[in-house]
Design an enzyme around this catalytic site. Structure first.
Site, PDB file in Angstrom:
ATOM      1  N   TYR A 140       0.799  -1.225   0.000  1.00  0.00           N
ATOM      2  CA  TYR A 140       0.000   0.000   0.000  1.00  0.00           C
ATOM      3  C   TYR A 140       0.834   1.279   0.000  1.00  0.00           C
ATOM      4  CZ  TYR A 140      -3.770  -3.178   1.349  1.00  0.00           C
ATOM      5  OH  TYR A 140      -4.673  -4.200   1.381  1.00  0.00           O
ATOM      6  N   ILE A 141       2.087   1.211   0.364  1.00  0.00           N
ATOM      7  CA  ILE A 141       2.894   2.425   0.494  1.00  0.00           C
ATOM      8  C   ILE A 141       3.946   2.480  -0.608  1.00  0.00           C
ATOM      9  CG2 ILE A 141       2.503   2.739   2.958  1.00  0.00           C
ATOM     10  CD1 ILE A 141       5.062   1.287   3.549  1.00  0.00           C
TER      11      ILE A 141
END
Length: 344
Positions: A140-141
């Protein structure tokens, strides 16, 4: 006839037993030739393991201030660098070409570098050093090298290259860093038989100290912490073993019934701070009604006092019995000339 047959059978059995015992003793003696004493195995294997952990895992190199996993992450990001963000999961996968110890160690090390807000340009939820909240999952990052990182870390022409663990790739022995990164970021690691704890320093003060060094002037440099707080550096001893720093939270008096923690000591999160306050309350060391954590971008922990409790006395008690005051013991150990050395 029957007696003779029995005698012959008995003689044959004896011959077989002698042959078998001879073979058995021969095999045993052959095995004994290859036996390695356990003591020798322990000494050799443990020394190899200890050396590996010290040199390849836990202690930074003096030249660039990086542990091997950090150096490999930054090299991998340099290899992938195209100016755009990369999923952290992709960076982890690429770094595994150089680092044989699994994706978890790479991901955790990358988050720690990103939280220091110096070498990496991060996007997404990278956790919070104030509250102790963890970063989001690697898928997600996103991350890329910061402009500062690309400027000060790399120079392929002056880099010594080594073969990676499987011989398929090349990785830098150390990066030709143009900035005292070891002191800027700080580092902590536990190896076999020794530990390393170098505290972070102020970016601008490091630049001033670097200029003073180039001019041959004397300077004084002490740690500075990203979490704020107040520090007593009297026993710092230039970071050598045996030195000690006392760090306190910054606490304001809101009113006669409320104290507010605005900054926390280095290494303490608001979660661990609140836990220490509640434990002290349970033991009867302090008396509080409740504790509120309103921390977001800045720290705000409200301590509501019990009735008839002096805020001034409570302030002293918080420093005495909770993590509002901690003691840090620096231990500046680095790798230099392929061996750990203590500096200061």
């Amino acid at each position: 006839m029957i007696e003779n047959e029995h005698e012959e059978t008995h003689d044959n059995d004896n011959e077989h037993e002698q042959e078998f015992s001879g073979e058995e003793s021969g095999a045993a003696s052959a095995e004994m030739e290859h036996v390695v004493p356990v003591q020798g195995m322990y000494n050799d294997y443990f020394l190899d393991y200890a050396s590996y952990v010290i040199l390849e895992r836990a202690v930074p190199h003096q030249h660039d201030g990086l542990k091997p996993v950090q150096r490999r992450i930054l090299h991998s990001l340099d290899e992938m660098h195209d100016g755009r963000y990369h999923k952290v999961a992709n960076v982890i996968g690429n770094t595994m070409k150089f680092h044989p110890h699994g994706d978890a160690s790479i991901g955790d090390a990358m988050v720690q570098i990103g939280q220091k807000d110096l070498l990496l340009d991060c996007q997404g939820n990278w956790g919070n050093i104030l509250t102790g909240d963890r970063a989001a999952a690697a898928r997600y990052i996103e991350v890329r090298l910061s402009k500062f990182g690309t400027e000060v870390l790399f120079n392929h022409k002056t880099t010594n290259w080594l073969a990676s663990y499987d011989g398929r790739n090349k990785e830098p022995e150390t990066e030709p860093v143009k900035f005292p990164l070891l002191l800027a970021q700080g580092v902590e690691g536990i190896a076999v038989g020794l530990a390393c704890k170098i505290l972070p320093h102020n970016f601008i003060e490091l630049i001033d100290a670097s200029i003073a060094t180039l001019l041959g002037k004397r300077f004084k440099l002490v740690p500075d912490f990203p979490t704020g707080g107040m520090a007593d550096m009297e026993m710092y001893n230039d970071g050598l073993r045996g030195g000690r720093i006392r760090v306190r939270a910054r606490i304001d008096k809101v009113d006669n019934k409320t104290l507010a923690v605005r900054e926390v000591p280095f290494g303490v999160t608001t979660s661990s701070l609140i836990e220490s306050i509640l434990k002290a309350n349970d033991k009867g060391k302090i008396k509080v009604k409740k504790v509120e954590d309103n921390t977001a971008k800045v720290v705000e922990v409200l301590v509501h006092l019990a009735n008839n409790v002096s805020p001034d006395k409570m302030l002293d008690a918080l420093y005495a019995f909770t993590d509002c005051e901690v003691s840090l013991a620096p231990n500046a150990c680095v790798i230099l000339d392929d061996r750990p050395q203590f500096i200061g």
